[in-house]
Write an enzyme that holds these catalytic residues in place. Structure first.
Site, PDB file in Angstrom:
ATOM      1  CG  PHE A 153      -1.409  -1.338   1.671  1.00  0.00           C
ATOM      2  CD1 PHE A 153      -1.937  -2.270   0.791  1.00  0.00           C
ATOM      3  CD2 PHE A 153      -1.232  -1.714   3.002  1.00  0.00           C
ATOM      4  CE1 PHE A 153      -2.299  -3.537   1.215  1.00  0.00           C
ATOM      5  CE2 PHE A 153      -1.581  -2.975   3.441  1.00  0.00           C
ATOM      6  CZ  PHE A 153      -2.114  -3.895   2.543  1.00  0.00           C
ATOM      7  CB  CYS A 154       2.210   3.634  -1.418  1.00  0.00           C
ATOM      8  SG  CYS A 154       1.818   3.358  -3.129  1.00  0.00           S
ATOM      9  CG  ASN A 155       2.686   2.822   5.204  1.00  0.00           C
ATOM     10  OD1 ASN A 155       3.752   2.643   5.796  1.00  0.00           O
ATOM     11  ND2 ASN A 155       1.725   3.571   5.694  1.00  0.00           N
TER      12      ASN A 155
END
Ligand SMILES: Cc1ncc(COP(=O)(O)O)c(C=O)c1O
Length: 472
Positions: free
Chosen positions: A396-398
């Site tokens: 999640f781009c995290n």
């Protein structure tokens, strides 16, 4: 699995406040009827919100009822557009209770665009710091490249598993880092898009009291929580409007305190950002305020749809939306934490708080089989797709959230950054070495999620019970 009506009765007993959000069930059946008509269970609100059909109708009526030109001109059609753009700008401030003499609203393409504006313009320098939490979105992490290039130190404050909350002792120490007079920026998400954790907004004033400017990433928080800028005064706030009300995409905003904005130095100028520019003597003067940060022609026809969307949310009431999301998140967590294989092995491992205290409607997890082996998140996604359930998998781009939750070490990651020839993907590495997952499954609920959606997901989760990963 208990039948839907029994489960729903139990749910209402456990979450009596849910009854106060009945208007949203009615809305789902009317303004969002396409979800049930097309058989979708939408559980990716942290990825993107959903628009009401009435939002689109209002926008179409506005566009077909007027003639609008590029607001950079000053003819009648241009003036009509300028009026709508400025009206929307004022309404955004009003919506967030931001005093117009304190804040400006700068239109951007999305939250990432807002973050990049701050990153590229912030006066980082040797002796200064960029402090951020481990669970930031990549568009906040990416600012570290601007900080580094200008010689500032980059410091990460960890979040602690299993709840993924801030290590407050470390954060307090980091905020005490001695500094000269060099500007320093502290960035954190009001709500993590990985774990759903809501980090305390008190850190804003605490950091400012120690001489930090604060960048609050509200992209995942704003859709279901009130961000009141008359109570909290972050220097910069990043937002994407499609996450709040689904339509329009391609529009976000940087809310900036005027005092903080005045300290930024734009690295270039563009059409629309200057009040004076000369080619002969190569000088330019930037506009003051928001305009200096809006490069080229705005996505002007989309801008009035922002006011339509915000008014839609305001009419429903953020408190009602918040209550609904909290109740449904509670039901989801209750259900997932109660699921065990007959071998005694828990079905789900949740990365984040397992109750509704200071958390939003984002639940991230991995499923494990009856022998304790993880079930590949990509497989879970394939099965969810087949069942008409939209969820999200991966990291999640995290990356910091994923690395913390899954215990991915720096050493493992180094192997993925080695020269291309002997590079091992993280998935290969983990499969070969220790049979651990490299990503996870994210379920997120929003304003028109129903109990039936949660029930459908629970049924889906149960389909993994008492199975071995290799037979799935
Ligand atoms: C917390 C957070 N910050 C920033 C972003 C970036 O938003 P966008 O992709 O709209 O720029 C996201 C998107 O998922 C997010 O969840």
């Amino acid at each position: 699995m208990p039948i839907l009506t029994d489960s729903e009765t139990l749910f209402h007993q456990r979450y009596p406040d849910f009854a106060s959000t009945r208007a949203l069930d009615e809305l789902r059946a009317s303004d969002y009827a396409r979800l049930d008509r097309l058989g979708h269970v939408y559980l990716d609100y942290t990825g993107g919100g959903l628009y009401a059909e009435s939002q689109i109708q209002q926008h179409v009526a506005l566009l077909t009822g007027g003639v609008f030109g590029n607001p950079h001109s000053s003819n009648p059609t241009s003036q009509a557009m300028t009026e709508l753009v400025e009206h929307t700008r004022r309404y955004i401030l009003e919506y967030f209770h931001a005093a117009p003499d304190e804040y400006v609203a700068i239109f951007t393409q999305n939250a990432s665009g807002a973050l990049k504006l701050v990153g590229e313009s912030y006066p980082f320098g040797p002796g200064g710091q960029y402090l951020l939490t481990f669970d930031n979105h990549n568009s906040v992490n990416g600012i570290r490249e601007f900080a580094r290039a200008k010689g500032a130190e980059v410091i990460y404050t960890p979040v602690l598993p299993p709840d993924m909350r801030l290590d407050e002792t470390r954060l307090a120490d980091h905020l005490d880092t001695p500094t000269g007079n060099v500007p320093r920026l502290f960035a954190y998400p009001a709500q993590s898009n990985f774990s759903g954790v809501q980090h305390p907004l008190d850190w804003i004033a605490r950091a400012q009291a120690k001489g930090w400017e604060v960048l609050l990433d509200a992209a995942a928080f704003a859709p279901t929580n009130r961000l009141d800028l008359s109570v909290h005064h972050p220097d910069f706030v990043s937002l994407s409007f499609y996450k709040i009300f689904g339509y329009p995409t391609g529009m976000g905003c940087l809310l900036a305190r005027k005092t903080a904005l005045a300290k930024l130095h734009r690295p270039w100028f563009a059409g629309g950002t200057i009040s004076y520019v000369s080619v002969s003597n190569q000088q330019h003067t930037l506009h003051e305020g928001a305009e200096a940060f809006e490069d080229g022609t705005l996505n002007y026809l989309a801008i009035p749809a922002i006011e339509i969307g915000l008014k839609h949310i305001a009419r429903l009431g953020l408190e009602q939306i918040h209550t609904r999301v909290a109740c449904l998140t509670g039901a989801l967590l209750d259900d997932l934490t109660a699921l065990y294989h007959t071998t005694g092995q828990a079905l789900a491992r949740i990365y984040g708080p397992v109750d509704t205290h200071q958390r939003g409607g984002t639940v991230t997890l991995n499923f494990y089989d009856q022998d304790g082996h993880f079930i590949d998140h990509q497989l879970v996604e394939q099965r969810a797709n087949a069942a008409g359930i939209s969820l999200r998998t991966g990291s999640f781009c995290n990356p910091g959230g994923g690395e913390t939750a899954l215990g991915i070490t720096g050493e493992e990651l180094r192997s993925c950054f080695s020269p291309a020839d002997d590079r091992l993907t993280l998935t290969e590495f983990r499969r070969v070495i220790d049979q651990q997952s490299t990503g996870s499954v994210r379920i997120s609920v929003g304003l028109v999620t129903t109990f039936a959606d949660i029930y459908r997901f629970s049924q889906f989760a149960r389909s993994f019970l008492d199975k071995r990963a290799d037979e799935i």
